[in-house]
Design a protein around this motif. Structure first.
Motif, short mmCIF file in Angstrom:
data_model
loop_
_atom_site.label_atom_id
_atom_site.label_comp_id
_atom_site.label_asym_id
_atom_site.label_seq_id
_atom_site.Cartn_x
_atom_site.Cartn_y
_atom_site.Cartn_z
N LEU A 1 0.84 -1.21 0.00
CA LEU A 1 0.00 0.00 0.00
C LEU A 1 0.87 1.25 0.00
CD1 LEU A 1 -2.89 1.17 0.15
CD2 LEU A 1 -2.63 1.15 2.64
N ILE A 2 1.86 1.28 0.85
CA ILE A 2 2.76 2.44 0.92
C ILE A 2 3.52 2.59 -0.40
CG2 ILE A 2 4.84 3.35 2.04
CD1 ILE A 2 3.76 2.07 4.65
N PHE A 3 4.02 1.49 -0.93
CA PHE A 3 4.75 1.51 -2.19
C PHE A 3 3.89 2.07 -3.32
CE2 PHE A 3 5.58 -1.06 -6.10
CZ PHE A 3 6.77 -0.44 -6.48
N LEU A 4 2.65 1.61 -3.43
CA LEU A 4 1.77 2.07 -4.51
C LEU A 4 1.34 3.52 -4.31
CD1 LEU A 4 -0.37 -1.12 -5.11
CD2 LEU A 4 1.45 -0.20 -6.56
N GLU A 5 1.08 3.91 -3.07
CA GLU A 5 0.68 5.30 -2.82
C GLU A 5 1.81 6.27 -3.16
OE1 GLU A 5 -2.38 6.36 -1.95
OE2 GLU A 5 -3.17 4.35 -1.80
N ILE A 6 3.04 5.92 -2.82
CA ILE A 6 4.18 6.77 -3.16
C ILE A 6 4.37 6.84 -4.67
CG2 ILE A 6 6.71 6.97 -3.02
CD1 ILE A 6 6.49 5.93 -0.14
N SER A 7 4.13 5.73 -5.36
CA SER A 7 4.30 5.74 -6.82
C SER A 7 3.26 6.61 -7.50
CB SER A 7 4.25 4.32 -7.38
OG SER A 7 2.94 3.80 -7.34
N GLY A 8 2.17 6.93 -6.83
CA GLY A 8 1.14 7.79 -7.41
C GLY A 8 1.44 9.27 -7.30
N TYR B 1 11.21 13.66 -16.87
CA TYR B 1 12.01 13.27 -15.71
C TYR B 1 11.14 12.62 -14.62
CZ TYR B 1 16.06 15.79 -17.55
OH TYR B 1 17.11 16.20 -18.33
N CYS B 2 9.95 13.19 -14.39
CA CYS B 2 9.04 12.62 -13.38
C CYS B 2 8.64 11.20 -13.74
CB CYS B 2 7.78 13.47 -13.25
SG CYS B 2 7.92 14.87 -12.17
N THR B 3 8.27 10.99 -14.99
CA THR B 3 7.84 9.65 -15.38
C THR B 3 9.01 8.67 -15.39
OG1 THR B 3 7.98 10.25 -17.71
CG2 THR B 3 5.82 10.41 -16.67
N ALA B 4 10.17 9.13 -15.80
CA ALA B 4 11.34 8.25 -15.77
C ALA B 4 11.70 7.89 -14.33
CB ALA B 4 12.53 8.90 -16.47
N GLY B 5 11.68 8.87 -13.45
CA GLY B 5 11.98 8.61 -12.04
C GLY B 5 10.96 7.68 -11.41
N ASP B 6 9.69 7.90 -11.70
CA ASP B 6 8.65 7.04 -11.14
C ASP B 6 8.76 5.62 -11.69
OD1 ASP B 6 6.45 6.59 -9.47
OD2 ASP B 6 5.02 6.97 -11.09
N THR B 7 9.13 5.50 -12.95
CA THR B 7 9.31 4.17 -13.55
C THR B 7 10.46 3.43 -12.89
OG1 THR B 7 8.41 4.93 -15.65
CG2 THR B 7 9.75 2.96 -15.71
N VAL B 8 11.56 4.12 -12.68
CA VAL B 8 12.71 3.50 -12.01
C VAL B 8 12.33 3.11 -10.57
CG1 VAL B 8 15.03 3.95 -11.10
CG2 VAL B 8 14.45 4.60 -13.44
N TYR B 9 11.64 4.01 -9.88
CA TYR B 9 11.17 3.70 -8.52
C TYR B 9 10.28 2.47 -8.51
CZ TYR B 9 8.13 3.94 -4.43
OH TYR B 9 7.42 3.61 -3.32
N PHE B 10 9.33 2.41 -9.45
CA PHE B 10 8.40 1.28 -9.49
C PHE B 10 9.14 -0.03 -9.81
CE2 PHE B 10 4.90 -1.32 -11.05
CZ PHE B 10 3.95 -1.06 -10.10
N PHE B 11 10.09 0.03 -10.73
CA PHE B 11 10.84 -1.17 -11.09
C PHE B 11 11.67 -1.66 -9.90
CE2 PHE B 11 14.75 -3.14 -12.75
CZ PHE B 11 14.19 -4.23 -13.40
N ILE C 1 3.77 -2.01 -16.69
CA ILE C 1 3.65 -0.65 -16.18
C ILE C 1 4.95 0.11 -16.40
CG2 ILE C 1 3.31 0.72 -14.08
CD1 ILE C 1 1.47 -1.60 -13.13
N ASP C 2 6.08 -0.56 -16.19
CA ASP C 2 7.37 0.07 -16.43
C ASP C 2 7.54 0.46 -17.90
OD1 ASP C 2 8.13 -0.19 -13.76
OD2 ASP C 2 8.98 -2.18 -14.10
N PHE C 3 7.11 -0.40 -18.80
CA PHE C 3 7.20 -0.10 -20.23
C PHE C 3 6.36 1.12 -20.59
CE2 PHE C 3 5.63 -0.56 -24.59
CZ PHE C 3 6.83 -0.49 -25.27
N VAL C 4 5.16 1.20 -20.03
CA VAL C 4 4.29 2.36 -20.29
C VAL C 4 4.95 3.64 -19.76
CG1 VAL C 4 2.07 3.42 -19.72
CG2 VAL C 4 2.17 1.02 -20.39
N GLY C 5 5.54 3.55 -18.58
CA GLY C 5 6.24 4.71 -18.01
C GLY C 5 7.40 5.17 -18.87
N ILE C 6 8.15 4.22 -19.39
CA ILE C 6 9.26 4.56 -20.28
C ILE C 6 8.74 5.20 -21.56
CG2 ILE C 6 11.09 3.57 -21.73
CD1 ILE C 6 11.51 1.50 -19.46
#
Length: 159
Positions: free
Chosen positions: A51-58, A94-104, A127-132
């Motif tokens: 839950l914490i992981f997904l909320e931070i990724s949002g 940069y935001c989407t790249a950072g969020d993608t790296v965080y999610f991965f 999800i990572d592919f979409v973020g990239i």
């Protein structure tokens, strides 16, 4: 369609996406997590970390919506091709790249800690592919808007 109408439509879409995002992150994610716990109580220790992981990724998603709102405002003021919009698009990249790296990294870390299934990690690669893809598209648009802004500036100086 004129610039102001386009800007209003863009802002309406951004509001809609923001509302959907709030519903997903504040209601759907916790609800789905609790429904998984009802069916599989052995995953009880996984609920809070996920839950914490997904909320931070949002969070970066809402930052991107704010930047999109600023871009829509500039479009409404007939400043579509401006260095400011190019900068906003670069920040979105940069935001989407950072969020993608965080999610991965986060999904791999949760898997290594024994709080995830390998199938979930593989599904998160989508999800990572979409973020990239979004990051690359925003970076490309930033480059094009920057070039267009420079051409527009040169054109205004020659007239």
């Amino acid at each position: 369609m004129d610039q102001k109408t386009l800007a209003r439509w863009l802002k309406a879409v951004i509001i809609g996406i923001g509302i959907c995002g709030l519903v997903v992150f504040l209601w759907l994610v916790p609800f789905m997590g609790k429904s998984v716990l009802e069916g599989y109580p052995e995953f009880g220790s996984w609920y809070l970390p996920w839950l914490i992981f997904l909320e931070i990724s949002g969070l970066p998603c809402f930052g991107v919506l704010y930047l999109g709102w600023r871009i829509a405002g500039n479009i409404g003021q007939d400043r579509s091709f401006s260095m400011e919009n190019a900068s906003f698009l670069k920040k979105i990249a940069y935001c989407t790249a950072g969020d993608t790296v965080y999610f991965f990294i986060g999904s791999i870390a949760l898997w290594l800690c024994g709080m995830s299934h390998p199938g979930v990690v593989l599904a998160s690669l989508v999800i990572d592919f979409v973020g990239i893809a979004v990051s690359v598209a925003a970076a490309g648009l930033s480059h094009l808007v920057e070039k267009a802004a420079k051409l527009q500036e040169e054109s205004e100086l020659t007239i």
